[in-house]
Motif scaffolding. Structure first.
Motif, mmCIF file in Angstrom:
data_model
loop_
_atom_site.group_PDB
_atom_site.id
_atom_site.type_symbol
_atom_site.label_atom_id
_atom_site.label_comp_id
_atom_site.label_asym_id
_atom_site.label_seq_id
_atom_site.Cartn_x
_atom_site.Cartn_y
_atom_site.Cartn_z
ATOM 1 N N GLY A 451 4.323 -5.844 5.976
ATOM 2 C CA GLY A 451 3.012 -5.317 6.340
ATOM 3 C C GLY A 451 2.513 -4.343 5.290
ATOM 4 O O GLY A 451 1.347 -4.382 4.870
ATOM 5 N N ASN A 452 3.417 -3.478 4.821
ATOM 6 C CA ASN A 452 3.025 -2.508 3.804
ATOM 7 C C ASN A 452 2.922 -3.126 2.424
ATOM 8 O O ASN A 452 2.089 -2.710 1.606
ATOM 9 C CB ASN A 452 4.021 -1.350 3.790
ATOM 10 C CG ASN A 452 3.811 -0.419 4.960
ATOM 11 O OD1 ASN A 452 4.233 -0.704 6.071
ATOM 12 N ND2 ASN A 452 3.121 0.677 4.719
ATOM 13 N N ILE A 453 3.765 -4.124 2.149
ATOM 14 C CA ILE A 453 3.627 -4.839 0.876
ATOM 15 C C ILE A 453 2.236 -5.467 0.803
ATOM 16 O O ILE A 453 1.567 -5.443 -0.234
ATOM 17 C CB ILE A 453 4.725 -5.916 0.742
ATOM 18 C CG1 ILE A 453 6.098 -5.248 0.584
ATOM 19 C CG2 ILE A 453 4.438 -6.834 -0.446
ATOM 20 C CD1 ILE A 453 7.264 -6.212 0.635
ATOM 21 N N GLY A 454 1.800 -6.030 1.925
ATOM 22 C CA GLY A 454 0.461 -6.603 1.988
ATOM 23 C C GLY A 454 -0.603 -5.565 1.702
ATOM 24 O O GLY A 454 -1.554 -5.805 0.949
ATOM 25 N N ALA A 455 -0.452 -4.366 2.302
ATOM 26 C CA ALA A 455 -1.441 -3.306 2.085
ATOM 27 C C ALA A 455 -1.497 -2.903 0.616
ATOM 28 O O ALA A 455 -2.574 -2.637 0.067
ATOM 29 C CB ALA A 455 -1.099 -2.095 2.958
ATOM 30 N N VAL A 456 -0.330 -2.837 -0.028
ATOM 31 C CA VAL A 456 -0.291 -2.517 -1.463
ATOM 32 C C VAL A 456 -1.014 -3.600 -2.268
ATOM 33 O O VAL A 456 -1.807 -3.298 -3.166
ATOM 34 C CB VAL A 456 1.170 -2.378 -1.946
ATOM 35 C CG1 VAL A 456 1.214 -2.258 -3.468
ATOM 36 C CG2 VAL A 456 1.830 -1.169 -1.309
ATOM 37 N N CYS A 457 -0.750 -4.847 -1.927
ATOM 38 C CA CYS A 457 -1.394 -5.962 -2.645
ATOM 39 C C CYS A 457 -2.911 -5.947 -2.467
ATOM 40 O O CYS A 457 -3.659 -6.139 -3.431
ATOM 41 C CB CYS A 457 -0.828 -7.295 -2.151
ATOM 42 S SG CYS A 457 0.883 -7.590 -2.607
ATOM 43 N N TRP A 458 -3.372 -5.700 -1.229
ATOM 44 C CA TRP A 458 -4.823 -5.635 -1.003
ATOM 45 C C TRP A 458 -5.425 -4.468 -1.784
ATOM 46 O O TRP A 458 -6.514 -4.589 -2.366
ATOM 47 C CB TRP A 458 -5.139 -5.479 0.483
ATOM 48 C CG TRP A 458 -4.620 -6.543 1.386
ATOM 49 C CD1 TRP A 458 -3.875 -6.381 2.512
ATOM 50 C CD2 TRP A 458 -4.823 -7.964 1.261
ATOM 51 N NE1 TRP A 458 -3.593 -7.594 3.092
ATOM 52 C CE2 TRP A 458 -4.162 -8.581 2.347
ATOM 53 C CE3 TRP A 458 -5.479 -8.768 0.335
ATOM 54 C CZ2 TRP A 458 -4.154 -9.961 2.536
ATOM 55 C CZ3 TRP A 458 -5.459 -10.147 0.513
ATOM 56 C CH2 TRP A 458 -4.813 -10.725 1.595
ATOM 57 N N GLY A 459 -4.725 -3.337 -1.773
ATOM 58 C CA GLY A 459 -5.225 -2.182 -2.516
ATOM 59 C C GLY A 459 -5.312 -2.445 -4.013
ATOM 60 O O GLY A 459 -6.290 -2.068 -4.672
ATOM 61 N N MET A 460 -4.286 -3.102 -4.562
ATOM 62 C CA MET A 460 -4.297 -3.439 -5.990
ATOM 63 C C MET A 460 -5.421 -4.432 -6.294
ATOM 64 O O MET A 460 -6.081 -4.340 -7.337
ATOM 65 C CB MET A 460 -2.944 -4.033 -6.386
ATOM 66 C CG MET A 460 -1.770 -3.086 -6.232
ATOM 67 S SD MET A 460 -1.756 -1.758 -7.453
ATOM 68 C CE MET A 460 -1.173 -2.633 -8.891
ATOM 69 N N MET A 461 -5.616 -5.390 -5.388
ATOM 70 C CA MET A 461 -6.676 -6.379 -5.581
ATOM 71 C C MET A 461 -8.044 -5.705 -5.665
ATOM 72 O O MET A 461 -8.874 -6.045 -6.521
ATOM 73 C CB MET A 461 -6.644 -7.387 -4.431
ATOM 74 C CG MET A 461 -7.595 -8.561 -4.589
ATOM 75 S SD MET A 461 -7.443 -9.758 -3.238
ATOM 76 C CE MET A 461 -8.617 -9.084 -2.058
#
Length: 504
Positions: A451-461
């Motif tokens: 869930g947090n890996i996803g949040a990091v990826c969305w933030g980087m995107m």
């Protein structure tokens, strides 16, 4: 094994074989009926270790602790969710589980609704704001991987108390940030508290029977996630009180606002360590020490959960729901405040953004209920279908939200999108308890961390591709979320049917 004598069927089979050896003749139907009747008498014999903290009693054809019906074959887990009860161990654990995650969530995102003012006073640019947002969710990833197996080793109660204590310290330090780098460090460290989610899901899975575990997990997680909506309103309200009622300046007002969530979180932490229990039979450290339960190691739990491919497959889908929620919590207020066609001020933007989190009041529970209903009629395939439907609905509605240019239409689109985000989180953790029951902590750790890996990826995107173009970024997210529904097809859980109905 220590909780029960031989099951009636195993006991009867043993007697049949013994009877055959003793009489040296074939077993007749009369023998079968006689022994079956004897087994019926013994069917209710359930062993309870006298060293266990709670002793259950049989009455009215079932087993109970007070008014709570339990399933002795599942370690005396509760068969009902009695929301108005605060009785130990089941419902007290239930309420403290969601309350602790709620407080963790409030502290975790306390900076987000005040970022408009923090950005001005610390002279930050938009790229730096996104970096602090990414760090706030990145700090949780490794902590989630670690905390799940630790729950099996020392129990959820100690783990949750430790996490909340950590959060309190760094939330108070949030009052003293004076530069971009100090803000990065504080938000990164507060993010460790996001691992409270893993503990919450482990705790409720340990307390409630399989028939209702989807609903129980979804409700505790949903009410905990509600903190993401409450913090948008709470921090804005506290800031307004400090600024307008007490008369403090803008900078002093947002700094003093962090006292409130830190104090509330500290009170809940003390409640957890003093008046709650790890499991239906007491605290795990005591049960291990007294030999009531076989001791589990963090390494064993991690291996069982983290080496199961289903954990990672479900984790990718969880990145597309909980990861999305974290990203929206970090960006929604800023999006509403900066999109010119909305014509919304920073305080009103925070209130509007809070609507996204408020849907957790019932939306995640709805997902858990859908998952349990799917399981009732279709088994695991029903749970997987519910998961896929919710993911597709979430993606479609995020695309719809991204195309709104008036605040009057953006708000209902946000609310509808939010419902499916939380519902998908509920369906996800309706699947988790089945993946590897012996390594539950490890499974919760992997799925929760994604869930947090996803949040990091969305933030980087957003930081590198959609800075200043939030609407286009949200649209791209929607298409990715829809595509993630395909992963349900690849789930193969031992002993359960999959999307095509074949048992593994």
């Amino acid at each position: 094994l220590r909780s029960f004598k031989l099951t009636p069927y195993a006991s009867q089979a043993f007697k049949l074989q013994r009877h055959k050896l003793q009489t040296s003749r074939s077993v007749t139907m009369a023998d079968v009926e006689k022994i079956a009747n004897e087994g019926a008498v013994q069917k209710s014999e359930v062993y309870q270790d006298p060293k266990a903290k709670f002793q259950y009693e049989e009455k009215n054809g079932g087993w109970y602790l007070g008014k709570m019906p339990v399933a002795p074959e599942q370690g005396f887990k509760a068969k009902e969710i009695q929301l108005l009860s605060f009785a130990r161990p089941h419902m007290r654990g239930f309420h403290l589980a969601w309350a602790s995650f709620f407080c963790a969530f409030v502290c975790w995102f306390a900076f987000a609704p005040l970022m408009f003012f923090v950005k001005q006073d610390l002279d930050l640019n938009l790229s730096q704001v996104f970096t602090t947002n990414i760090l706030s969710v990145a700090g949780t990833v490794m902590c989630r991987f670690a905390i799940g197996p630790l729950c099996d080793k020392i129990g959820p109660k100690i783990c949750q108390f430790s996490l909340l204590s950590w959060i309190v310290v760094f939330t108070l330090l949030g009052m003293s940030v004076n530069s971009y780098w100090s803000l990065c460090i504080v938000r990164f460290c507060i993010g460790f508290g996001g691992a409270a989610f893993v503990v919450t899901q482990y705790w409720t899975t340990s307390l409630f029977a399989n028939e209702i575990v989807g609903t129980a997990n979804a409700t505790t997680a949903g009410w905990g996630n509600l903190g993401g909506g409450v913090t948008q309103m709470l921090m804005v309200a506290v800031y307004a009180f400090m600024n307008q009622t007490i008369g403090l300046g803008q900078e002093d007002s947002w700094r003093m606002s962090f006292l409130v969530p830190a104090f509330i979180t500290g009170v809940v932490a003390l409640g957890i360590i003093t008046i709650s229990d790890d499991s239906p039979r007491g605290d795990l450290t005591y049960l291990y020490r007294e030999g009531v339960l076989a001791r589990k190691t963090a390494t064993q739990s991690a291996r069982l959960g983290m080496l199961n491919l289903n954990s990672w497959t479900l984790g990718v889908q969880y990145a597309c729901c909980f990861g999305v929620e974290l990203h929206i919590n970090n960006t929604a207020a800023l999006y509403f405040a900066t999109k010119e066609s909305f014509n919304v001020g920073p305080l009103d933007a925070g209130v509007i953004a809070s609507l996204f989190g408020w849907m957790n009041l019932f939306a995640r529970s709805s997902g858990g209920i859908m998952s349990d209903l799917g399981n009732k009629f279709q088994g695991m395939r029903g749970r997987l279908i519910a998961q896929s439907v919710c993911l597709i609905g979430e993606g479609v509605l995020l695309i719809v939200f991204s195309h709104q240019h008036k605040i009057s239409s953006a708000i209902p689109a946000l609310v509808a999108f939010s419902f499916f985000v939380q519902a998908t989180e509920g369906t996800s953790f309706g699947i988790v308890p089945y993946i590897a029951p012996e390594g539950l902590g490890g499974v919760c750790a992997v799925v929760g961390a994604w869930g947090n890996i996803g949040a990091v990826c969305w933030g980087m995107m957003f930081k590198f591709g959609y800075l200043g173009k939030f609407d286009k970024g949200y649209e791209a997210m929607g298409y990715i979320i829809i595509a993630s529904a395909v992963f349900s097809v690849f789930m193969r859980i031992k002993g359960q049917n999959h999307m095509f109905g074949t048992l593994e």
